[in-house]
Design an enzyme around this catalytic site. Sequence first.
Site, PDB file in Angstrom:
ATOM      1  N   GLU A 180     -11.156   4.701   6.492  1.00  0.00           N
ATOM      2  CA  GLU A 180      -9.985   5.365   7.088  1.00  0.00           C
ATOM      3  C   GLU A 180     -10.487   6.576   7.861  1.00  0.00           C
ATOM      4  OE1 GLU A 180      -7.053   6.835   4.346  1.00  0.00           O
ATOM      5  OE2 GLU A 180      -5.562   7.184   5.910  1.00  0.00           O
ATOM      6  N   HIS A 231       0.851  -1.211   0.000  1.00  0.00           N
ATOM      7  CA  HIS A 231       0.000   0.000   0.000  1.00  0.00           C
ATOM      8  C   HIS A 231       0.877   1.248   0.000  1.00  0.00           C
ATOM      9  CE1 HIS A 231      -3.867   2.161   0.913  1.00  0.00           C
ATOM     10  NE2 HIS A 231      -2.943   3.116   1.035  1.00  0.00           N
ATOM     11  N   HIS A 243      -9.190   1.946  -0.174  1.00  0.00           N
ATOM     12  CA  HIS A 243      -9.054   2.677   1.077  1.00  0.00           C
ATOM     13  C   HIS A 243     -10.431   2.548   1.725  1.00  0.00           C
ATOM     14  CE1 HIS A 243      -5.566   4.376  -0.870  1.00  0.00           C
ATOM     15  NE2 HIS A 243      -5.247   5.030   0.226  1.00  0.00           N
ATOM     16  N   GLN A 246      -9.281   9.401  -5.620  1.00  0.00           N
ATOM     17  CA  GLN A 246      -8.959  10.115  -4.367  1.00  0.00           C
ATOM     18  C   GLN A 246     -10.045  11.108  -3.934  1.00  0.00           C
ATOM     19  OE1 GLN A 246      -5.385  10.780  -2.439  1.00  0.00           O
ATOM     20  NE2 GLN A 246      -7.191  11.112  -1.171  1.00  0.00           N
ATOM     21  N   HIS A 260       1.708   5.294  -2.206  1.00  0.00           N
ATOM     22  CA  HIS A 260       1.270   6.350  -3.134  1.00  0.00           C
ATOM     23  C   HIS A 260       2.493   6.931  -3.823  1.00  0.00           C
ATOM     24  CE1 HIS A 260      -2.950   6.542  -1.711  1.00  0.00           C
ATOM     25  NE2 HIS A 260      -2.402   6.032  -0.609  1.00  0.00           N
ATOM     26  N   ASP A 266       2.351   3.246   2.967  1.00  0.00           N
ATOM     27  CA  ASP A 266       1.390   4.280   2.573  1.00  0.00           C
ATOM     28  C   ASP A 266       2.076   5.540   2.034  1.00  0.00           C
ATOM     29  OD1 ASP A 266      -1.069   5.395   2.080  1.00  0.00           O
ATOM     30  OD2 ASP A 266      -1.714   5.560   4.158  1.00  0.00           O
TER      31      ASP A 266
HETATM   32 FE   FE2 Z   1      -3.275   5.230   1.192  1.00  0.00          FE
END
Ligand code: FE2
Length: 423
Positions: free
Chosen positions: A213, A57, A210, A152, A59, A309
């Site tokens: 969260e 995971h 996701h 996102q 970005h 992450d």
């Molecule tokens: Fe993430």
Amino acid sequence: MFDLLIKNATLADAKTQVSIAIKDGKIVDVGPRVEGEALEAIDADGNLVTPPFIDPHFHMDATLSLGMPRLNESGTLLEGIALWGELKPHLTIEALKQRAHALAKWSIAKGTLAIRSHVDTSDESLMAVEALLEVKKEIAPWIDMQLVAFPQDGYFRSKGAVDNLARALDMGVDVVGGIPHFERTMADGAASVTALCEIAAERGLLVDMHCDETDDPMSRHIETLAYETKRLGLEGRVAGSHLTSMHSMDNYYVSKLLPLIAEAEITAIPNPLINITLQGRHDSYPKRRGMTRVKEMQEMGINVALGHDCVMDPWYSMGSHDMLEVAHMAVHVGQLTGVSQMKSMFKAVTENSAKVMHLEGYGLETGCNADMVILQAKDELEAIRLRPARLFVIRRGKVISKTEPVVAKVDLDGAVHEVTFQR
Ligand code: FE2
């Protein structure tokens, strides 16, 4: 004649004095009595040899953008998302690729040779998708990269997101993502999970969302994700990333939820470095830890992998893409300090992550790819405790990164003592 022979290795299951023979990029023999000549030999000196670390995971589009255009003052997830929105209009393909390539070198030096990266598909131009698809191809000799189409700004919340995500998948993005807790209502969140799972089923793709969260215990999108996984026959092909709301859910509800997640064979991917820093921000005291229920999920037989992450981006200013740092934080936040629990966190950044990415040829058995890391540590516990030097990082039988052993020389009135923090 072997291409490479690694001698005197210790493996994760406490097997010592092991040799690993490599030919044509594959492991051809492993054990205490491997016979044969080799073009090159490495003495592991009793150190731990592990399959590469994996980050399931990440970005890659946002990494190393810290401070562009400004820092996250509140330190919250929402300011991070807003900041990323401010940065997006200024992105260029070249700059994106440059940062991704810089990070990839850090990853290799830390022995992280497989990365699942979410890529933001909110932007009409899909510039980040284009950039990371190129990066994926360019780093393929050294790193197995998977991309997740990540809306996102919300799949239903953001105009054009439905179409943009479909286009990203058409361009070759591997996995379907989502962000149900960021949609405008619970109903929209649930509907987004259904729609996105249906797309994955139709296209034969994996899913990694996701999910929940947030600290809101009523954020229960993981329930819909597990239900849809079963309904669409996607068992073993779906991951729920973060799942932080579970830390605050009612215990009775969780006792009903965990068997559903287990039946759906969903992998949970907590991101302990990020969860401990971003969650609980609305709390005064007591302050919640933010990580999901790792111990309880493991007890239910649910596969738990761990992600990094972020590294130096709008959400997190620290990190060097060291998956042992992630395991170290998980041990602390999850109070996973029992010996078998600590070992399970080593697995969470190696074999459990390989499972969620469906990597082929992963491991240290005969026939596997000759990908491995020799650590300056004798076992998994020492590796998590010290997050030590990666002495050798090997990919398809070739050494692609080396670090000298780290030894401090303590001079006490002329008596020099070497300190490595090992017993
Ligand atoms: Fe993430």
